[in-house]
Design a protein around this motif. Structure first.
Motif, PDB file in Angstrom:
ATOM      1  N   LEU A   1       0.846  -1.181   0.000  1.00 41.54           N
ATOM      2  CA  LEU A   1       0.000   0.000   0.000  1.00 41.54           C
ATOM      3  C   LEU A   1       0.884   1.234   0.000  1.00 41.54           C
ATOM      4  O   LEU A   1       2.038   1.198   0.439  1.00 41.54           O
TER       5      LEU A   1
ATOM      6  N   HIS B   1      -6.972  -5.032   0.990  1.00 46.57           N
ATOM      7  CA  HIS B   1      -6.025  -3.921   0.967  1.00 46.57           C
ATOM      8  C   HIS B   1      -6.133  -3.201   2.303  1.00 46.57           C
ATOM      9  O   HIS B   1      -7.057  -2.418   2.520  1.00 46.57           O
ATOM     10  N   GLY B   2      -5.209  -3.492   3.206  1.00 48.15           N
ATOM     11  CA  GLY B   2      -5.317  -2.909   4.541  1.00 48.15           C
ATOM     12  C   GLY B   2      -6.617  -3.340   5.186  1.00 48.15           C
ATOM     13  O   GLY B   2      -6.893  -4.534   5.330  1.00 48.15           O
ATOM     14  N   THR B   3      -7.470  -2.359   5.512  1.00 49.22           N
ATOM     15  CA  THR B   3      -8.758  -2.673   6.141  1.00 49.22           C
ATOM     16  C   THR B   3      -9.841  -3.011   5.127  1.00 49.22           C
ATOM     17  O   THR B   3     -10.929  -3.438   5.512  1.00 49.22           O
TER      18      THR B   3
ATOM     19  N   PRO C   1       1.050  -5.038   9.892  1.00 50.58           N
ATOM     20  CA  PRO C   1      -0.341  -5.205  10.338  1.00 50.58           C
ATOM     21  C   PRO C   1      -0.521  -5.131  11.851  1.00 50.58           C
ATOM     22  O   PRO C   1      -1.599  -4.780  12.325  1.00 50.58           O
TER      23      PRO C   1
ATOM     24  N   THR D   1      -0.247  -6.667   0.307  1.00 52.84           N
ATOM     25  CA  THR D   1      -1.196  -5.561   0.354  1.00 52.84           C
ATOM     26  C   THR D   1      -1.757  -5.329   1.758  1.00 52.84           C
ATOM     27  O   THR D   1      -2.671  -4.526   1.939  1.00 52.84           O
ATOM     28  N   THR D   2      -1.203  -6.018   2.741  1.00 56.89           N
ATOM     29  CA  THR D   2      -1.525  -5.706   4.142  1.00 56.89           C
ATOM     30  C   THR D   2      -0.458  -4.805   4.762  1.00 56.89           C
ATOM     31  O   THR D   2      -0.589  -4.391   5.908  1.00 56.89           O
TER      32      THR D   2
ATOM     33  N   ALA E   1       2.029  -1.241   4.385  1.00 55.36           N
ATOM     34  CA  ALA E   1       1.943   0.089   3.781  1.00 55.36           C
ATOM     35  C   ALA E   1       3.289   0.784   3.872  1.00 55.36           C
ATOM     36  O   ALA E   1       3.938   0.769   4.919  1.00 55.36           O
TER      37      ALA E   1
END
Length: 303
Positions: free
Chosen positions: A45, A251-253, A104, A88-89, A91
């Motif tokens: 991300l 993607h993240g949340t 994360p 993609t978890t 950033a």
């Protein structure tokens, strides 16, 4: 997200013959920049920006780092979600200086930390090294998106190998060309087909989000044309962007959503570039004809 595409010649940081910078203001405004995003580490991300310099290599600090799989020698990419969907978890921020990677669990590591490779290898379950220079003939794996939709991200499916940056200057980790464009009209068209009524642009990893009117997928008509953005930046659109399985991932949340690929596959299966088969496409790839600074709110004119 693209697979292997034919190479194009690199554009110089100057207007080509026939391009009039002074006439840019007389072209009709087709929209405005409403989103600027860069990704300091490939497949992670990224971060939202208010303004950034753009040169032949793309946005300053965009995709200048990547993870190299030490066992295969391939660049780690979420295009192969069976192996790399955890990317993609994470950033990455700070592309114009020291890059930090948020994990994360709330921790973060700096790109220059002595133990960064060990931390990321443990988290991803694969031996990786953070690199800033692509290896010779850098290769990544791209799972066939239809097979991922059918089998799910936790099942290995056939992959194709692709080379990085066929239409970009050497030294970075972009998939094909330095700048990825996406319009709000296209996002609205896709979102209207989803139960939620909207789709987050983060799923499609654009560099610039352009606020435009219309029915969506107008990027299909842009290859071969130039966009003037703000006072100086001029882009030449090269190709529609063929999508891989990445938009379907968490993607993240944002939770996993296969419809983020199924909808474009139904609505906009087109030829991304001459010589390729029709594929689900969202957005467009562009090269930089004339460098410049881009800011949120800048007008966009189409040659």
């Amino acid at each position: 997200m693209t697979g292997s595409m034919p190479a194009h010649g690199h554009q110089q940081d100057a207007a080509p013959p026939g391009t009039s910078r002074s006439s840019g203001g007389r072209r009709p405004v087709i929209g405005r920049v409403v989103g600027i995003r860069r990704y300091p580490v490939k497949s992670l991300l990224g971060e939202d920006l208010d303004a950034v310099a753009v040169d032949a290599a793309g946005l300053a600090g965009d995709r200048r780092l990547a993870l190299l799989h030490r066992e295969t020698g391939r660049v780690a990419s979420a295009k192969n979600p069976y192996r790399w969907r955890a990317l993609t978890t994470l950033a990455a921020t700070g592309g114009d200086g020291a890059v930090r990677i948020a994990l994360p669990d709330g921790r973060s590591v700096a790109a220059g930390d002595d133990g960064v490779d060990a931390v990321l290898s443990e988290l991803l379950g694969e031996p990786v090294t953070l690199i800033d220079t692509p290896p010779p003939d850098a290769v990544l794996e791209r799972s066939r998106p239809e097979e991922v939709l059918a089998a799910g991200v936790a099942v290995p499916v056939p992959v194709d190998e692709g080379r990085l940056g066929a239409a970009a200057p050497p030294g970075g980790f972009v998939d094909f060309a330095p700048v990825h464009l996406l319009t709000t009209a296209t996002l609205r068209r896709i979102g209207a087909e989803l139960p939620s009524g909207a789709v987050d642009p983060v799923r499609y990893r654009p560099n610039l989000v352009l606020d435009t009117a219309g029915a969506g997928f107008e990027e299909n008509d842009w290859p071969g044309r130039e966009l003037r953005i703000g006072a100086e930046l001029v882009l030449r659109v090269l190709a529609r962007t063929p999508r891989c399985a990445v938009p379907t991932l968490a993607h993240g949340t944002l939770p996993r959503d296969p419809e983020a690929l199924r909808v474009p596959a139904r609505l906009n299966r087109v030829v991304p570039l001459d010589g390729l088969a029709p594929q689900p496409c969202v957005g467009a790839y562009a090269q930089v004809v004339h460098a410049g600074r881009v800011e949120a709110g800048d007008p966009v004119r189409l040659a």
